[in-house]
Write an enzyme that holds these catalytic residues in place. Structure first.
Site, PDB file in Angstrom:
ATOM      1  N   GLY A 199       0.794  -1.214   0.000  1.00  0.00           N
ATOM      2  CA  GLY A 199       0.000   0.000   0.000  1.00  0.00           C
ATOM      3  C   GLY A 199       0.830   1.269   0.000  1.00  0.00           C
ATOM      4  CG  ASP A 224      -5.917 -10.442  -5.766  1.00  0.00           C
ATOM      5  OD1 ASP A 224      -7.045 -10.030  -5.446  1.00  0.00           O
ATOM      6  OD2 ASP A 224      -5.697 -11.591  -6.189  1.00  0.00           O
ATOM      7  CG  LEU A 225      -2.859  -2.559  -4.136  1.00  0.00           C
ATOM      8  CD1 LEU A 225      -2.587  -1.900  -5.490  1.00  0.00           C
ATOM      9  CD2 LEU A 225      -3.480  -1.567  -3.166  1.00  0.00           C
ATOM     10  CG  ASP A 226       0.951  -3.229  -3.754  1.00  0.00           C
ATOM     11  OD1 ASP A 226       1.164  -2.833  -4.922  1.00  0.00           O
ATOM     12  OD2 ASP A 226       0.759  -2.452  -2.804  1.00  0.00           O
ATOM     13  CD  GLU A 227      -2.436  -9.932  -1.923  1.00  0.00           C
ATOM     14  OE1 GLU A 227      -2.912 -10.983  -2.362  1.00  0.00           O
ATOM     15  OE2 GLU A 227      -2.814  -9.387  -0.865  1.00  0.00           O
TER      16      GLU A 227
END
Length: 282
Positions: A199, A224-227
């Site tokens: 984040g 999927d944010l940053d995944e």
């Protein structure tokens, strides 16, 4: 010079796959110059990258033969001409260290990509783009205009025939729809050693926790944010005397190097997706 190609493939593992692939290339006049393979015992999948020279067939004919060869093995494969630089679009916001590094590497012949356009939600780097004779597209993004902005971004990406999209510190979260459209061909640089400090403001998070290592992660973009699947990571030392500004400056150098390596490996077709992970033939 004899044309060179890069073949990448994955399929369920079985006996004799290396022999079958090398035999296919021999049969069609291919001379192997570089080869690497990996068997993933956890998934039962086989991965391979082969660079070969071939004057007997052109790329289109090779693809026709490959399609017939690959079918009984349930292979997912791709074939690319080695000499063709990968068409790329770069996205950036207001921090230009990664953008500047990538452009310099391309200009210096160190990165085999063809930068077709730079897209930004700010005007800060239009002069930098002009100095490299690269079209610059300023597309502001607000909550109210996000859908229209992404539609315009995707229009540019498609019109340029981009095989790769690089988020070189583009500080906007892409919609699920755009992530799906760019699956497997969009790389993001995250200014943290994921999965830690995801984040916003990871260096502030790292400083608050008193970390002794900071890092950067290049990964494929997913909803999927940053995944997304990780391509490359690196770290730099830190200690109790470092300020947030110290960590940020040191981190920017690491970000630039990590992103450049990830882009280079992807553009050389050295990265194969393996579920939520990657196989990287360096």
């Amino acid at each position: 010079m004899t044309p060179a190609y890069i073949l990448t493939l994955s399929c369920p593992d079985r006996l004799g796959l290396v022999h079958a692939v090398s035999g296919f290339l021999l049969e069609h006049g291919g001379n192997i110059e570089e080869a690497a393979q990996y068997n993933d015992d956890a998934t039962g999948l086989f991965f391979m990258r082969v660079q070969f020279a071939c004057s007997q067939h052109d790329g289109a004919t090779l693809k026709e033969h490959l399609a017939r060869f690959a079918e009984p093995y349930a292979m997912r494969w791709s074939l690319h001409a080695k000499a063709e630089a990968m068409r790329t679009v770069l996205l950036v916001s207001r921090e230009g260290h990664c953008l500047n590094d990538l452009l310099f590497r391309v200009k210096s012949g160190l990165l085999p990509i063809d930068v077709r356009a730079i897209i930004s939600n700010h005007r800060d780097f239009y002069q930098l783009a002009a100095s490299y004779n690269i079209p610059f597209h300023h597309i502001p993004v607000t909550a109210a205009t996000k859908a229209q902005a992404e539609a315009r971004q995707y229009e540019i990406i498609e019109s340029e025939g981009a095989e790769l999209v690089v988020l070189a510190r583009y500080m906007q979260v892409l919609s699920n729809e755009l992530c799906a459209r760019l699956a497997g061909r969009a790389i993001n640089i995250h200014h943290s050693f994921l999965p830690s400090f995801k984040g916003a403001k990871p260096y502030y998070q790292a400083h608050d926790r008193g970390v002794k290592l900071i890092g950067a992660t290049a990964h494929y973009v997913t909803a999927d944010l940053d995944e997304g699947p990780i391509i490359e990571q690196d770290v730099a030392r830190a200690d109790h005397t470092d300020t947030v500004e110290d960590l940020t400056a040191r981190g920017r150098d690491t970000e630039s190097q990590v992103l450049a390596r990830a882009v280079k490996w992807h553009s050389e077709h050295r990265v194969l997706l393996n579920g939520h992970k990657t196989v990287v033939f360096r």
